[in-house]
Enzyme design. Structure first.
Site, PDB file in Angstrom:
ATOM      1  N   GLY A 133     -67.319 -70.325 -45.177  1.00 33.42           N
ATOM      2  CA  GLY A 133     -67.555 -70.408 -43.592  1.00 33.42           C
ATOM      3  C   GLY A 133     -68.769 -71.381 -43.371  1.00 33.42           C
ATOM      4  O   GLY A 133     -69.003 -71.953 -44.103  1.00 33.42           O
TER       5      GLY A 133
ATOM      6  N   ASP B  62     -67.827 -60.290 -34.044  1.00 32.10           N
ATOM      7  CA  ASP B  62     -67.141 -61.485 -34.742  1.00 32.10           C
ATOM      8  C   ASP B  62     -66.111 -60.929 -35.156  1.00 32.10           C
ATOM      9  O   ASP B  62     -65.435 -60.729 -36.454  1.00 32.10           O
ATOM     10  CB  ASP B  62     -67.809 -62.214 -35.611  1.00 32.10           C
ATOM     11  CG  ASP B  62     -67.235 -63.391 -36.089  1.00 32.10           C
ATOM     12  OD1 ASP B  62     -66.097 -63.934 -35.306  1.00 32.10           O
ATOM     13  OD2 ASP B  62     -67.557 -64.136 -37.114  1.00 32.10           O
TER      14      ASP B  62
ATOM     15  N   GLY C 202     -63.089 -68.325 -50.405  1.00 36.89           N
ATOM     16  CA  GLY C 202     -63.200 -68.473 -48.774  1.00 36.89           C
ATOM     17  C   GLY C 202     -64.499 -69.160 -48.503  1.00 36.89           C
ATOM     18  O   GLY C 202     -65.248 -69.415 -49.422  1.00 36.89           O
TER      19      GLY C 202
HETATM   20  P1  ADP Z   1     -68.288 -66.300 -42.301  1.00 41.48           P
HETATM   21  O1  ADP Z   1     -69.526 -65.617 -41.788  1.00 41.48           O
HETATM   22  O2  ADP Z   1     -68.571 -67.706 -42.536  1.00 41.48           O
HETATM   23  O3  ADP Z   1     -67.090 -66.039 -41.609  1.00 41.48           O
HETATM   24  P2  ADP Z   1     -67.473 -64.445 -44.081  1.00 41.48           P
HETATM   25  O4  ADP Z   1     -68.190 -63.205 -44.662  1.00 41.48           O
HETATM   26  O5  ADP Z   1     -66.440 -63.676 -43.182  1.00 41.48           O
HETATM   27  O6  ADP Z   1     -68.311 -65.506 -43.651  1.00 41.48           O
HETATM   28  O7  ADP Z   1     -66.554 -64.910 -45.354  1.00 41.48           O
HETATM   29  C1  ADP Z   1     -65.725 -66.033 -45.160  1.00 41.48           C
HETATM   30  C2  ADP Z   1     -64.178 -65.589 -45.917  1.00 41.48           C
HETATM   31  O8  ADP Z   1     -64.748 -65.266 -47.232  1.00 41.48           O
HETATM   32  C3  ADP Z   1     -63.768 -64.332 -45.407  1.00 41.48           C
HETATM   33  O9  ADP Z   1     -62.869 -64.742 -44.285  1.00 41.48           O
HETATM   34  C4  ADP Z   1     -62.825 -63.921 -46.572  1.00 41.48           C
HETATM   35  O10 ADP Z   1     -61.658 -64.752 -46.610  1.00 41.48           O
HETATM   36  C5  ADP Z   1     -63.587 -64.160 -47.602  1.00 41.48           C
HETATM   37  N1  ADP Z   1     -64.362 -63.035 -48.281  1.00 41.48           N
HETATM   38  C6  ADP Z   1     -65.711 -62.725 -47.489  1.00 41.48           C
HETATM   39  N2  ADP Z   1     -66.188 -61.436 -48.201  1.00 41.48           N
HETATM   40  C7  ADP Z   1     -65.042 -61.394 -49.182  1.00 41.48           C
HETATM   41  C8  ADP Z   1     -65.147 -59.958 -49.988  1.00 41.48           C
HETATM   42  N3  ADP Z   1     -66.255 -59.218 -50.368  1.00 41.48           N
HETATM   43  N4  ADP Z   1     -63.988 -60.067 -50.678  1.00 41.48           N
HETATM   44  C9  ADP Z   1     -62.925 -60.856 -50.588  1.00 41.48           C
HETATM   45  N5  ADP Z   1     -62.956 -61.990 -49.930  1.00 41.48           N
HETATM   46  C10 ADP Z   1     -64.299 -62.100 -48.942  1.00 41.48           C
HETATM   47 MG    MG Z   2     -66.011 -64.285 -41.235  1.00 42.78          MG
END
Ligand code: ADP
Ligand code: MG
Length: 327
Positions: A37, A151, A35
């Site tokens: 961001g 969020d 993933g």
């Molecule tokens: P951002 O602040 O950019 O939105 P996130 O913490 O939401 O960052 O992480 C971005 C993406 O990564 C999530 O939407 C998810 O798909 C994946 N992701 C984040 N944390 C995890 C985790 N602990 N296990 C699996 N996938 C994760």
């Molecule tokens: Mg996110």
């Protein structure tokens, strides 16, 4: 007053205590992107010490906005480290390497947004209710400690392979108290600092609105106004009557939603925050109290993996992360 933090500096002991000084490259292997961001990317990895799979969020802080990024990282890590709840993604450790923070978390197979993306049609209302019930339990914990998530959306609601729902992405969490953002002495204060008092004008109930929108996202696969650019969408959200769950689906059949689901979404999406359900009231709404046990989510995951296996090559590559633990 927040001190200006030198990016990557561990001089301040309270900052240093957040990080392990060991080399993460030696401990984690088999990194695969799952993933991304604003900050960088999130990886699936193997923790060679425990032989467990983990998720690693790599957050870089070099370049122009290094100081700001660094203080965001400190905030997210500091907060995550303090809290522990069965429905909030579990923090494990944090490392620093070459202007990058490695935030190590428990591994989830994907988000609720990934799940609805895989299925061409809607998922079942009972599945939505079970996801909502657990996500709300995590959210209510955040609200109890007087924070706002800020969020809430399906992409930040993750599922473990055991069918447990975890609220994630605590990078935007704020203190709810307006005093926190109103720092300084009035006569010398910059206009934007005074405008930041606006933060005091919203509270935990802003998360409940987002939660209502998330329900629509889970039911209809996209939030309202998703086809518009963000400026127009913001305008419509502010100007229009609140969105509702569609009673008819696109194929013009009656949508399968019960009265209690429609009423739940309706009571989350009131423009006046005072008229919205509180997190506690959400948890006591029949849509949530009647939710089936979490085993229904295990069944949803199994069903989703079956669909992923049948995807064509291109689609499969996109959703393959849901299958990592089965490969
Ligand atoms: P951002 O602040 O950019 O939105 P996130 O913490 O939401 O960052 O992480 C971005 C993406 O990564 C999530 O939407 C998810 O798909 C994946 N992701 C984040 N944390 C995890 C985790 N602990 N296990 C699996 N996938 C994760
Ligand atoms: Mg996110």
């Amino acid at each position: 007053i927040q001190p200006i933090l030198k990016p990557g500096s561990l001089k301040d002991p309270s900052v240093a205590s957040l990080f392990s000084t060991k080399d993460p490259e030696l401990r984690f292997s088999d990194l695969r992107e799952i993933g991304h961001g604003s900050f960088g990317a999130v990886y699936f990895a193997l923790d060679k010490e425990t032989n467990e799979n983990v998720a690693i969020k790599k957050m870089g802080f070099s370049g122009k906005q290094a100081a700001e990024r660094w203080s965001d990282i400190i905030k997210e890590v500091g907060f995550l480290k303090k809290i522990r709840h069965g429905n909030i993604v579990e923090y494990k450790a944090c490392y620093l390497k070459e202007q990058t923070c490695w935030l190590v978390m428990e591994y989830c197979i994907g988000s609720a947004a990934d799940i609805v993306e895989v299925h061409k049609g809607p998922i079942f209302e009972q599945e939505i209710a079970a996801i909502c019930q657990q996500a709300l339990t995590g959210l209510s914990f955040i609200h109890e400690i007087k924070r706002i998530h800020r969020d809430v959306k399906a992409g930040n609601i993750l599922l473990t392979d055991h069918g447990v729902v975890k609220l994630a992405d605590l990078g935007s969490v704020s203190c709810s108290s307006p005093a926190q953002s109103f720092v300084g002495t009035p006569y010398w204060m910059a206009p934007e600092v005074i405008l930041a008092m606006d933060e005091g004008h919203y509270d935990q109930r802003s998360d409940i609105w987002s939660f209502g929108i998330t329900c629509i996202e889970l039911a209809e696969r996209k939030p309202p106004f998703f086809n518009m650019n963000t400026m127009s969408a913001l305008y419509h959200i502010a100007q229009n009557e609140p969105p509702k769950l569609q009673i008819k689906s696109s194929t013009n059949e009656a949508a399968p939603w019960s009265e209690k689901f429609i009423s739940f979404v309706d009571q989350c999406l009131r423009k006046d925050p005072e008229q919205r359900l509180s997190t506690k009231a959400c948890l006591n709404h029949p849509f949530i109290t009647d939710a089936l046990p979490p085993s229904i989510i295990l069944e949803l995951i199994r069903r989703t993996k079956r669909v992923v296996r049948e995807l064509d090559n291109f689609q499969y590559r996109k959703m393959r992360k849901l299958m990592y633990l089965d490969e």
